[in-house]
Design an enzyme around this catalytic site. Structure first.
Site, PDB file in Angstrom:
ATOM      1  N   CYS A  33       5.751  60.949  29.754  1.00  0.00           N
ATOM      2  CA  CYS A  33       5.122  59.923  29.066  1.00  0.00           C
ATOM      3  C   CYS A  33       3.753  60.572  28.285  1.00  0.00           C
ATOM      4  O   CYS A  33       3.032  60.710  29.013  1.00  0.00           O
ATOM      5  CB  CYS A  33       4.842  58.678  29.877  1.00  0.00           C
ATOM      6  N   CYS A  36       0.770  58.448  28.556  1.00  0.00           N
ATOM      7  CA  CYS A  36       0.492  58.227  30.054  1.00  0.00           C
ATOM      8  C   CYS A  36      -0.734  59.629  30.258  1.00  0.00           C
ATOM      9  O   CYS A  36      -1.654  59.316  30.932  1.00  0.00           O
ATOM     10  CB  CYS A  36       1.566  58.294  30.953  1.00  0.00           C
TER      11      CYS A  36
END
Length: 108
Positions: A33, A36
């Site tokens: 991600c 993230c």
């Protein structure tokens, strides 16, 4: 993971959230991600800034799927703040440290 950030799994999530006296900020994330990875330094900064006031944790949604499913985490990064074992705030997507700081300060 920074030394002042606690790694959570499906096995230890409930006990950690319920037993902790401090507010608990949980970062739901995954290795693949991009956002993230962008928010990780912000979360690490908050962990250092609020050490002793807030327990900062990370839970990898690929390694522990039950907990995010039970909490309705559909997108990552999702950060959830718990107080007294209950969810009090949730934010989805990248947020700057200043915004996250404001979210936490409401519950100190």
């Amino acid at each position: 993971m920074a030394e002042n950030i606690v790694g959570l799994t499906d096995d230890n999530f409930k006990n950690t959230i319920q037993a902790e006296q401090l507010p608990v900020l949980v970062d739901f994330w995954a290795n693949w991600c991009g956002p993230c990875k962008m928010i990780a330094p912000e979360v690490e900064g908050l962990a250092a800034e609020f050490e002793g006031q807030v327990l900062v944790c990370k839970l990898n949604v690929d390694e522990s799927r039950e907990t995010p499913n039970s909490l309705g985490v559909m997108s990552i990064p999702t950060l959830i703040l718990f107080k007294n074992g209950q969810e009090v705030e949730r934010t989805i997507g990248f947020r700057k440290k200043e915004e996250l700081r404001g979210l936490i300060k409401k519950y100190l």
